[in-house]
Design a protein around this motif. Sequence first.
Motif, PDB file in Angstrom:
ATOM      1  N   PHE A  91       0.851  -1.187   0.000  1.00 30.61           N
ATOM      2  CA  PHE A  91       0.000   0.000   0.000  1.00 30.61           C
ATOM      3  C   PHE A  91       0.889   1.240   0.000  1.00 30.61           C
ATOM      4  O   PHE A  91       1.990   1.233   0.561  1.00 30.61           O
ATOM      5  CB  PHE A  91      -0.902   0.032   1.233  1.00 30.61           C
ATOM      6  CG  PHE A  91      -1.992  -1.002   1.207  1.00 30.61           C
ATOM      7  CD1 PHE A  91      -3.086  -0.865   0.381  1.00 30.61           C
ATOM      8  CD2 PHE A  91      -1.921  -2.127   2.024  1.00 30.61           C
ATOM      9  CE1 PHE A  91      -4.092  -1.810   0.364  1.00 30.61           C
ATOM     10  CE2 PHE A  91      -2.932  -3.075   2.013  1.00 30.61           C
ATOM     11  CZ  PHE A  91      -4.011  -2.917   1.186  1.00 30.61           C
ATOM     12  N   GLY A  93       0.397   4.485   1.556  1.00 30.67           N
ATOM     13  CA  GLY A  93      -0.413   5.314   2.437  1.00 30.67           C
ATOM     14  C   GLY A  93      -1.793   4.733   2.647  1.00 30.67           C
ATOM     15  O   GLY A  93      -2.254   3.866   1.908  1.00 30.67           O
ATOM     16  N   ASP A  94      -2.463   5.217   3.677  1.00 30.21           N
ATOM     17  CA  ASP A  94      -3.810   4.736   3.978  1.00 30.21           C
ATOM     18  C   ASP A  94      -4.867   5.470   3.158  1.00 30.21           C
ATOM     19  O   ASP A  94      -5.824   4.864   2.692  1.00 30.21           O
ATOM     20  CB  ASP A  94      -4.110   4.909   5.470  1.00 30.21           C
ATOM     21  CG  ASP A  94      -3.381   3.877   6.312  1.00 30.21           C
ATOM     22  OD1 ASP A  94      -3.477   2.689   5.987  1.00 30.21           O
ATOM     23  OD2 ASP A  94      -2.706   4.266   7.272  1.00 30.21           O
ATOM     24  N   ILE A  95      -4.708   6.779   2.998  1.00 39.01           N
ATOM     25  CA  ILE A  95      -5.731   7.589   2.331  1.00 39.01           C
ATOM     26  C   ILE A  95      -5.071   8.490   1.295  1.00 39.01           C
ATOM     27  O   ILE A  95      -4.054   9.131   1.575  1.00 39.01           O
ATOM     28  CB  ILE A  95      -6.484   8.483   3.336  1.00 39.01           C
ATOM     29  CG1 ILE A  95      -7.016   7.679   4.519  1.00 39.01           C
ATOM     30  CG2 ILE A  95      -7.628   9.228   2.650  1.00 39.01           C
ATOM     31  CD1 ILE A  95      -7.529   8.542   5.672  1.00 39.01           C
ATOM     32  N   ALA A  96      -5.654   8.522   0.109  1.00 37.94           N
ATOM     33  CA  ALA A  96      -5.306   9.541  -0.881  1.00 37.94           C
ATOM     34  C   ALA A  96      -6.547  10.390  -1.090  1.00 37.94           C
ATOM     35  O   ALA A  96      -7.629   9.866  -1.359  1.00 37.94           O
ATOM     36  CB  ALA A  96      -4.861   8.912  -2.191  1.00 37.94           C
ATOM     37  N   PHE A 114      -1.725  12.809   0.395  1.00 39.02           N
ATOM     38  CA  PHE A 114      -1.595  11.467   0.979  1.00 39.02           C
ATOM     39  C   PHE A 114      -1.561  11.560   2.499  1.00 39.02           C
ATOM     40  O   PHE A 114      -0.865  12.410   3.064  1.00 39.02           O
ATOM     41  CB  PHE A 114      -0.312  10.785   0.493  1.00 39.02           C
ATOM     42  CG  PHE A 114      -0.342  10.382  -0.956  1.00 39.02           C
ATOM     43  CD1 PHE A 114      -0.962   9.196  -1.338  1.00 39.02           C
ATOM     44  CD2 PHE A 114       0.238  11.182  -1.921  1.00 39.02           C
ATOM     45  CE1 PHE A 114      -0.999   8.819  -2.672  1.00 39.02           C
ATOM     46  CE2 PHE A 114       0.212  10.811  -3.260  1.00 39.02           C
ATOM     47  CZ  PHE A 114      -0.411   9.627  -3.642  1.00 39.02           C
ATOM     48  N   GLU A 116      -1.251   9.020   6.067  1.00 40.04           N
ATOM     49  CA  GLU A 116      -0.977   7.719   6.671  1.00 40.04           C
ATOM     50  C   GLU A 116      -1.555   7.729   8.084  1.00 40.04           C
ATOM     51  O   GLU A 116      -1.132   8.523   8.940  1.00 40.04           O
ATOM     52  CB  GLU A 116       0.526   7.448   6.712  1.00 40.04           C
ATOM     53  CG  GLU A 116       0.921   6.167   7.424  1.00 40.04           C
ATOM     54  CD  GLU A 116       0.464   4.901   6.715  1.00 40.04           C
ATOM     55  OE1 GLU A 116       0.305   3.862   7.400  1.00 40.04           O
ATOM     56  OE2 GLU A 116       0.261   4.943   5.484  1.00 40.04           O
ATOM     57  N   ILE A 138       7.233   6.896   1.675  1.00 39.87           N
ATOM     58  CA  ILE A 138       6.131   7.753   1.227  1.00 39.87           C
ATOM     59  C   ILE A 138       6.635   9.154   0.880  1.00 39.87           C
ATOM     60  O   ILE A 138       6.306   9.702  -0.178  1.00 39.87           O
ATOM     61  CB  ILE A 138       5.037   7.815   2.310  1.00 39.87           C
ATOM     62  CG1 ILE A 138       4.384   6.430   2.490  1.00 39.87           C
ATOM     63  CG2 ILE A 138       3.978   8.860   1.939  1.00 39.87           C
ATOM     64  CD1 ILE A 138       3.393   6.353   3.625  1.00 39.87           C
ATOM     65  N   ALA A 220      -2.161   7.453  -6.710  1.00 44.94           N
ATOM     66  CA  ALA A 220      -3.437   7.690  -6.041  1.00 44.94           C
ATOM     67  C   ALA A 220      -4.585   7.000  -6.758  1.00 44.94           C
ATOM     68  O   ALA A 220      -5.511   6.484  -6.126  1.00 44.94           O
ATOM     69  CB  ALA A 220      -3.700   9.187  -5.946  1.00 44.94           C
ATOM     70  N   PRO A 230      -3.043   3.639  -2.506  1.00 45.86           N
ATOM     71  CA  PRO A 230      -3.599   3.842  -1.161  1.00 45.86           C
ATOM     72  C   PRO A 230      -4.686   2.822  -0.840  1.00 45.86           C
ATOM     73  O   PRO A 230      -5.342   2.290  -1.743  1.00 45.86           O
ATOM     74  CB  PRO A 230      -4.173   5.255  -1.228  1.00 45.86           C
ATOM     75  CG  PRO A 230      -4.497   5.447  -2.674  1.00 45.86           C
ATOM     76  CD  PRO A 230      -3.425   4.729  -3.431  1.00 45.86           C
ATOM     77  N   ARG A 231      -4.866   2.561   0.443  1.00 47.33           N
ATOM     78  CA  ARG A 231      -5.964   1.677   0.851  1.00 47.33           C
ATOM     79  C   ARG A 231      -7.316   2.293   0.498  1.00 47.33           C
ATOM     80  O   ARG A 231      -8.235   1.598   0.087  1.00 47.33           O
ATOM     81  CB  ARG A 231      -5.917   1.423   2.362  1.00 47.33           C
ATOM     82  CG  ARG A 231      -4.742   0.609   2.845  1.00 47.33           C
ATOM     83  CD  ARG A 231      -4.771   0.466   4.352  1.00 47.33           C
ATOM     84  NE  ARG A 231      -3.579  -0.181   4.866  1.00 47.33           N
ATOM     85  CZ  ARG A 231      -3.436  -1.487   5.019  1.00 47.33           C
ATOM     86  NH1 ARG A 231      -4.436  -2.290   4.693  1.00 47.33           N
ATOM     87  NH2 ARG A 231      -2.309  -1.991   5.491  1.00 47.33           N
TER      88      ARG A 231
END
Length: 264
Positions: A91, A93-96, A114, A116, A138, A220, A230-231
């Motif tokens: 992955f 990062g967690d969120i884009a 991004f 995390e 990252i 992304a 990203p997740r």
Amino acid sequence: MDLWNFLLRIEEIVAKRVYGNFPIDWDEDFVTRDLLRDLRRIRKTALHVDYFEMEQWYPLPFCWPIWNRLSETILNIEWSAYKQTGTPERFFGDIAILVLTQYPDGDRVEGVGFLEAKKRNHQNAKFDAIRVSQLRRIVKHAPRASMLLYDYEPVHYCHPWRPWKCLPQTFAAAVPMDLALVTRKRDASLYKFSKPFSTQLLLYLLGFELERTQRALAMAKGHEDRFGAPRYLLVLRVGVNSDVPPEDLVAYSRDRFTPIEEVT
């Protein structure tokens, strides 16, 4: 919706989905999924941004267009959120947060922020999951990336020159990732470098602190297999005093991402 009520609304969602999941469901992935689901439910927003009101909370760069300084700007926003499916090798990062912005003259620009996510361990009050190697990877490709720190205690913010003016408290604070790397801190002392999630989101909507390289945008959207994706993907289509750009212009990978409302 005015600026203050926008910040309050976002922080109400944060409190419900971050603090509300403590301690039983105190897990970054679970909290993030709940948070983005609720943001997705906003669907449409007309945000009235007055420059002089904004300046009270966050000094804007001099490059902020003069026509925005002299008049109110309306940001028409449409929200959508997605979760990466399958079993990717890694992955990124967690969120884009992908922001596609359209201006009155027809110009369109695209950028991504991004984040995390890291939770605070209630046993030792530290963010134990912070890993220097992960942050370095990252930051190498997304130098403006931030950590999103989930806390079970509220974080308070007051204006440094006007202590009687305070931003909404938050349970999710955004900290620049490069600062975390330099300081090597893993506890609540990171908060002195932070801003509330609602403020970070507002800056993204205004076009600040976004990555704009082709590689960052491809990661992304799930089109860059070498570095992962990203997740979660939050897509914000923004019209600055204009209509929002069409949804079909958001070229994310339909094979890799599923609408978050369809995820069980």
